[in-house]
Design a protein around this motif. Structure first.
Motif, mmCIF file in Angstrom:
data_model
loop_
_atom_site.group_PDB
_atom_site.id
_atom_site.type_symbol
_atom_site.label_atom_id
_atom_site.label_comp_id
_atom_site.label_asym_id
_atom_site.label_seq_id
_atom_site.Cartn_x
_atom_site.Cartn_y
_atom_site.Cartn_z
ATOM 1 N N PHE A 108 -3.947 26.265 83.023
ATOM 2 C CA PHE A 108 -2.812 25.958 84.447
ATOM 3 C C PHE A 108 -3.066 24.740 85.224
ATOM 4 C CE2 PHE A 108 -3.796 30.448 84.645
ATOM 5 C CZ PHE A 108 -2.871 31.172 84.207
ATOM 6 N N ALA A 109 -4.029 24.107 84.161
ATOM 7 C CA ALA A 109 -4.299 22.156 85.254
ATOM 8 C C ALA A 109 -2.926 21.814 84.372
ATOM 9 C CB ALA A 109 -4.977 21.393 84.418
ATOM 10 N N ALA A 110 -2.417 21.043 86.156
ATOM 11 C CA ALA A 110 -1.109 20.062 85.884
ATOM 12 C C ALA A 110 -2.212 18.798 86.349
ATOM 13 C CB ALA A 110 -0.452 20.543 87.203
ATOM 14 N N ASN A 111 -1.250 17.599 86.161
ATOM 15 C CA ASN A 111 -1.013 16.825 85.963
ATOM 16 C C ASN A 111 -1.619 15.521 87.632
ATOM 17 O OD1 ASN A 111 -0.816 15.944 83.329
ATOM 18 N ND2 ASN A 111 1.299 15.100 83.985
ATOM 19 N N GLY A 112 -3.119 15.560 87.550
ATOM 20 C CA GLY A 112 -3.203 15.122 88.893
ATOM 21 C C GLY A 112 -5.069 15.820 89.423
ATOM 22 N N ASP A 113 -4.681 17.373 88.226
ATOM 23 C CA ASP A 113 -5.241 18.111 89.556
ATOM 24 C C ASP A 113 -7.659 17.423 88.968
ATOM 25 O OD1 ASP A 113 -3.736 19.933 90.153
ATOM 26 O OD2 ASP A 113 -4.133 21.298 88.786
ATOM 27 N N VAL A 114 -8.204 17.915 90.068
ATOM 28 C CA VAL A 114 -8.857 17.360 90.205
ATOM 29 C C VAL A 114 -9.988 19.108 89.270
ATOM 30 C CG1 VAL A 114 -11.568 16.854 91.313
ATOM 31 C CG2 VAL A 114 -8.851 15.842 91.638
ATOM 32 N N ILE A 115 -11.130 18.740 88.490
ATOM 33 C CA ILE A 115 -11.771 19.697 87.355
ATOM 34 C C ILE A 115 -13.088 19.597 87.539
ATOM 35 C CG2 ILE A 115 -11.977 20.501 85.871
ATOM 36 C CD1 ILE A 115 -8.942 20.728 86.394
ATOM 37 N N TRP A 116 -13.522 20.632 88.645
ATOM 38 C CA TRP A 116 -14.812 20.925 88.776
ATOM 39 C C TRP A 116 -16.044 21.761 88.294
ATOM 40 C CZ3 TRP A 116 -17.521 23.438 92.798
ATOM 41 C CH2 TRP A 116 -19.287 23.201 92.936
ATOM 42 N N GLY A 117 -15.837 21.636 86.898
ATOM 43 C CA GLY A 117 -17.149 23.154 86.563
ATOM 44 C C GLY A 117 -15.952 23.945 85.902
ATOM 45 N N SER A 118 -15.068 24.716 85.683
ATOM 46 C CA SER A 118 -14.169 25.114 85.713
ATOM 47 C C SER A 118 -14.232 24.826 83.813
ATOM 48 C CB SER A 118 -12.218 25.018 85.596
ATOM 49 O OG SER A 118 -11.869 23.905 85.600
#
Length: 272
Positions: A81-91
């Protein structure tokens, strides 16, 4: 009939119900997957709970106005479900979703659930730090006085949503559709936690309770479980095929979790 209804309700991984109406100003939102009927799945909802509590430790909230709007993915197998610019922390990656569903090409990655997710992302050209851990492991650290392990029950079983119908009517079953605090409280009543819910396992182990994955169906891919266990240094991953077998096997070997790398990777800079 009951099994068909529940599976029809929850098998749509793309169905998402909004948790809150969008705010009319720049803010940081936390993505949480929800079943199509709008109810709350315990594991996914923990993302918002953990982030909110961590922010509160510095007097911040998810409702704060910030310089630049951002979206954060913190807990769950939701990277498709991630889109460009998203921040990922632990998923992490959801192994049962086709790889073609992952279309993001520009992500800000601070931490991931485990090394399998890291490998998946690195093969696609992303820079991924070796900071592993599901943020749900931080619950005992963030809620030090909130919950208590009582050990009054020999075991409980926490099913994944798709396994809920398979254990209908059985004793000591903790539904993942209960409130997050209720699920945790029920887990902490047990001396052994059996689960097909990944976050049932994670919460149990975070509080030091032995836990064992029980694979009641083929609905969930093994990827996310392996990703979690490998990320905690346990590559000898063994699961049970029934609750009875899981009771006989007992919990997986314990591990030592250092919360500091995951806490240090939290994107505080989003709250300028």
């Amino acid at each position: 009939m009951l099994k068909r209804k529940i599976r029809a309700l929850f098998n749509d991984e793309s169905a998402v119900a909004p948790v809150h109406a969008p705010l009319p100003y720049n803010h940081v939102s936390v993505y949480c997957w929800r079943p199509a009927d709008g109810r709350v799945n315990f594991g996914d909802h923990l993302g918002r709970i953990v982030v909110s509590q961590l922010l509160a430790s510095r007097g911040l909230t998810l409702e704060d106005e910030v310089t630049s709007a951002a979206r954060m993915l913190a807990i769950g197998s939701v990277l498709h479900f991630a889109a460009n610019g998203d921040v990922i922390w632990g998923s992490g990656v959801n192994g049962k979703v086709p790889e073609s569903a992952f279309i993001a090409t520009a992500l800000d990655i601070r931490a991931v659930r485990g090394p399998l997710t890291q490998e998946f992302l690195r093969k696609r050209g992303f820079e991924v730090p070796s900071v592993f851990g599901d943020p749900a492991l931080l619950v005992p650290h963030l809620f030090r006085e909130r919950f208590e392990c009582t050990g009054e029950l020999p075991h409980v079983f926490v099913p994944n949503l798709h396994d809920l119908a398979l254990v209908a009517g059985q004793s000591h079953v903790v539904s993942p559709l209960l409130g997050w605090n209720k699920v945790i409280a029920e887990i902490l009543r047990a001396r052994l936690v059996l689960a097909s819910s990944l976050h049932g396992l994670i919460i149990a182990e975070a509080f030091g309770i032995p836990a064992r994955y029980v694979r009641l169906s083929e609905t969930e891919n093994l990827f996310k479980y392996q990703d979690y266990y490998y990320g905690t240094g346990r590559e000898n991953f063994e699961y049970a095929a029934s609750i009875a077998e899981a009771i006989e096997m007992g919990g997986m070997p314990a591990f030592t979790f250092d919360p500091q790398p995951l806490l240090a990777a939290f994107p505080w800079d989003l709250w300028k």
